[in-house]
Motif scaffolding. Structure first.
Motif, PDB file in Angstrom:
ATOM      1  N   ARG A  20       0.832  -1.212   0.000  1.00 48.45           N
ATOM      2  CA  ARG A  20       0.000   0.000   0.000  1.00 48.45           C
ATOM      3  C   ARG A  20       0.862   1.256   0.000  1.00 48.45           C
ATOM      4  O   ARG A  20       0.497   2.264  -0.609  1.00 48.45           O
ATOM      5  CB  ARG A  20      -0.903   0.002   1.228  1.00 48.45           C
ATOM      6  N   THR A  72       2.459   6.725   4.683  1.00 45.08           N
ATOM      7  CA  THR A  72       1.361   6.609   3.719  1.00 45.08           C
ATOM      8  C   THR A  72       0.229   7.571   4.065  1.00 45.08           C
ATOM      9  O   THR A  72      -0.313   8.260   3.186  1.00 45.08           O
ATOM     10  CB  THR A  72       0.833   5.167   3.689  1.00 45.08           C
ATOM     11  N   SER A  92      -8.928   4.340   2.633  1.00 51.20           N
ATOM     12  CA  SER A  92      -7.565   3.820   2.697  1.00 51.20           C
ATOM     13  C   SER A  92      -6.927   4.136   4.040  1.00 51.20           C
ATOM     14  O   SER A  92      -6.260   3.293   4.653  1.00 51.20           O
ATOM     15  CB  SER A  92      -6.721   4.405   1.560  1.00 51.20           C
TER      16      SER A  92
END
Length: 291
Positions: free
Chosen positions: A59, A151, A185
């Motif tokens: 990811r 992220t 996400s």
């Protein structure tokens, strides 16, 4: 990941803690089989943890590394990573097979698993035990937290730029599908991180404390040491269930694939039944034609 978590659930709670305990004269209690079960339990646990790290890194690459994304985020790369993690996780736990010796003998067979005395005195075993704990779960702790923070920071920064370009900073409430995907996400990443750290944390702290304190331990069922250890193991095993539940809640594609996996056996049984029915009808028609 769901498959590896399922293997942990089968090997540890079912094979080791249920069958071996409640059926002391089963084949699983023969010393070589018992030792192999122990290796399998720790190997599946290590594979489950490191596949979580691999998923987190995947990811991270997909969101933060645009140039690497096209080469890394492929089915072939995923298959290679899963295979490598599985093989390395098994090899890393193979030495545990030599940790045990037979405790009894029954019908000329070595029975039950007893930890060798050298396991507590040998410097090689001490070094292996520390390395084993560092690999699972200390390093994964750090990697998962670091990758998810990076992220999430990238997603938040990109979302701010997108809101500015779309003129959303003025308080408009129009829905943006891309923003919704990014929000999901972030929820998925932090759900996995939080569940992993909360459920694995007690066992990691327990290991560090017992290694540093080096005090006498009380293994009686009411002793604090025994209760703490059992609780930490229970939470660690519970962590193998949470990832699958998180995927079911947050990922529509995962839910679709899970439904396909559930429907597949039903489809096979239905196809076999139709084939059997056609064969019976063909035989009936053939018999009628002969008559």
């Amino acid at each position: 990941m769901a498959a590896s978590d399922l293997l942990v659930g089968i090997t540890d709670p079912f094979l080791r803690r249920t069958i071996q305990f409640h059926f002391p004269y089963s084949l699983l209690n023969i010393t070589p089989v018992c030792a192999a079960t122990e290796v399998l339990v720790f190997a599946t646990t290590a594979v489950s943890v490191w596949l979580t790290v691999a998923f987190t890194f995947d990811r991270f690459v997909a969101i933060c590394c645009e140039k690497l994304k096209t080469r890394y985020c492929t089915e072939r790369t995923a298959a290679v990573i899963i295979g490598a993690v599985s093989v390395l996780g098994c090899l890393e736990n193979v030495p545990l097979w030599f940790k045990y010796d037979s405790a009894n003998e029954f019908d000329n067979l070595p029975w039950d698993c007893s930890v060798k005395s050298t396991y507590y005195t040998s410097s090689a075993w001490v070094a292996y035990n520390v390395t084993h704990r560092v690999l699972t779960p200390c390093i994964p702790f750090f990697l998962i937290l670091l990758l998810n923070v990076l992220t999430a920071r990238r997603i938040v920064a990109a979302s701010r730029v997108r809101r500015g370009l779309r003129g959303r900073s003025n308080g408009e409430n129009d829905k943006d599908p891309e923003m919704e995907n990014r929000r999901k996400s972030i929820v998925l990443l932090f759900s996995i991180t939080a569940s992993f750290m909360l459920l694995w944390g007690p066992q990691a702290i327990f290991f560090i404390f017992t290694g540093i304190a080096k005090v006498g331990v009380d293994y009686t069922p009411t002793g604090y040491y025994y209760i703490t250890e059992v609780t930490s193991v229970f939470l660690q095993l519970l962590s193998t269930c949470t990832n699958t539940c998180i995927y079911v809640v947050t990922q529509s594609k995962f839910r679709a694939e899970l439904m396909n996996a559930v429907k597949f056996p039903v489809g096979v049984i239905r196809a076999l039944g139709n084939n059997l029915k056609l064969r019976n009808e063909s035989k009936y028609i053939a018999v009628c034609a002969v008559i």
